[in-house]
Design a protein around this motif. Structure first.
Motif, PDB file in Angstrom:
ATOM      1  N   MET A 278     -46.966  43.281  50.856  1.00 29.19           N
ATOM      2  CA  MET A 278     -47.007  42.056  50.052  1.00 29.19           C
ATOM      3  C   MET A 278     -45.731  41.232  50.204  1.00 29.19           C
ATOM      4  N   GLY A 279     -44.737  41.776  50.926  1.00 29.94           N
ATOM      5  CA  GLY A 279     -43.496  41.047  51.145  1.00 29.94           C
ATOM      6  C   GLY A 279     -42.404  41.347  50.134  1.00 29.94           C
ATOM      7  N   TYR A 280     -42.554  42.417  49.349  1.00 31.69           N
ATOM      8  CA  TYR A 280     -41.569  42.784  48.334  1.00 31.69           C
ATOM      9  C   TYR A 280     -40.751  43.993  48.786  1.00 31.69           C
ATOM     10  N   ARG A 281     -39.479  44.009  48.405  1.00 39.79           N
ATOM     11  CA  ARG A 281     -38.662  45.207  48.597  1.00 39.79           C
ATOM     12  C   ARG A 281     -39.124  46.255  47.591  1.00 39.79           C
ATOM     13  N   TYR A 282     -38.920  47.511  47.906  1.00 41.44           N
ATOM     14  CA  TYR A 282     -39.383  48.614  47.059  1.00 41.44           C
ATOM     15  C   TYR A 282     -38.280  49.652  46.915  1.00 41.44           C
ATOM     16  N   PRO A 283     -38.348  50.514  45.897  1.00 40.97           N
ATOM     17  CA  PRO A 283     -37.285  51.497  45.674  1.00 40.97           C
ATOM     18  C   PRO A 283     -37.347  52.661  46.659  1.00 40.97           C
ATOM     19  N   LEU A 284     -36.170  53.190  46.947  1.00 46.48           N
ATOM     20  CA  LEU A 284     -36.019  54.406  47.745  1.00 46.48           C
ATOM     21  C   LEU A 284     -35.371  55.464  46.872  1.00 46.48           C
ATOM     22  N   LEU A 285     -35.758  56.706  47.055  1.00 45.93           N
ATOM     23  CA  LEU A 285     -35.232  57.814  46.261  1.00 45.93           C
ATOM     24  C   LEU A 285     -34.165  58.573  47.036  1.00 45.93           C
ATOM     25  N   HIS A 286     -33.044  58.861  46.378  1.00 48.08           N
ATOM     26  CA  HIS A 286     -31.985  59.704  46.926  1.00 48.08           C
ATOM     27  C   HIS A 286     -31.976  61.027  46.169  1.00 48.08           C
ATOM     28  N   ASP A 287     -31.224  61.989  46.662  1.00 43.41           N
ATOM     29  CA  ASP A 287     -31.121  63.304  46.026  1.00 43.41           C
ATOM     30  C   ASP A 287     -30.585  63.197  44.599  1.00 43.41           C
ATOM     31  N   GLY A 288     -31.037  64.110  43.747  1.00 44.63           N
ATOM     32  CA  GLY A 288     -30.506  64.199  42.393  1.00 44.63           C
ATOM     33  C   GLY A 288     -31.464  63.779  41.301  1.00 44.63           C
ATOM     34  N   CYS A 289     -32.729  63.557  41.632  1.00 46.55           N
ATOM     35  CA  CYS A 289     -33.724  63.180  40.621  1.00 46.55           C
ATOM     36  C   CYS A 289     -33.842  64.294  39.581  1.00 46.55           C
TER      37      CYS A 289
END
Length: 81
Positions: free
Chosen positions: A45-56
Motif C-alpha cells: 500500500m506504500g506505507y512503512r511498517y514496523p520491524l522487530l528487534h531482540d528483547g520482546c
C-alpha cells in the motif's frame, strides 16, 4: 524465556502483518522495551511498517494500540528446572 546473541532476554515474540500496516507508528511509541522500529521499505500500500528487534517481552502494548490489527503476540514459556 530465551537469551539472544546480544545478551538480551526475550520473553515473547511478534508476528507482524506488514501488508496490513498503514504506518501510523503508534506501536513504536507504545513499546516499553523499545524493540520496534519503522522500516525504510514500504508495503504493497506504500506505507512503512514496523520491524522487530531482540528483547520482546510479549507485553501486548503494540497489539493494543494498533488500529490495523497488525500484531499477533506470543509469550515464550520459561523452561522448567
Amino acid at each position: 524465556m530465551a537469551t539472544t546473541e546480544n545478551g538480551r532476554v526475550t520473553r515473547g515474540t511478534l508476528v507482524i502483518d506488514a501488508d496490513r500496516c498503514k504506518g501510523c507508528e503508534l506501536c513504536i511509541a507504545a513499546c516499553p522495551p523499545s524493540v520496534l522500529e519503522m522500516s525504510t521499505d514500504v508495503n504493497e500500500m506504500g506505507y512503512r511498517y514496523p520491524l522487530l528487534h531482540d528483547g520482546c517481552t510479549g507485553c501486548t502494548a503494540c497489539q493494543m494500540v494498533c488500529p490495523d490489527y497488525v500484531f499477533d503476540v506470543y509469550r515464550l514459556k520459561a523452561p522448567r528446572a
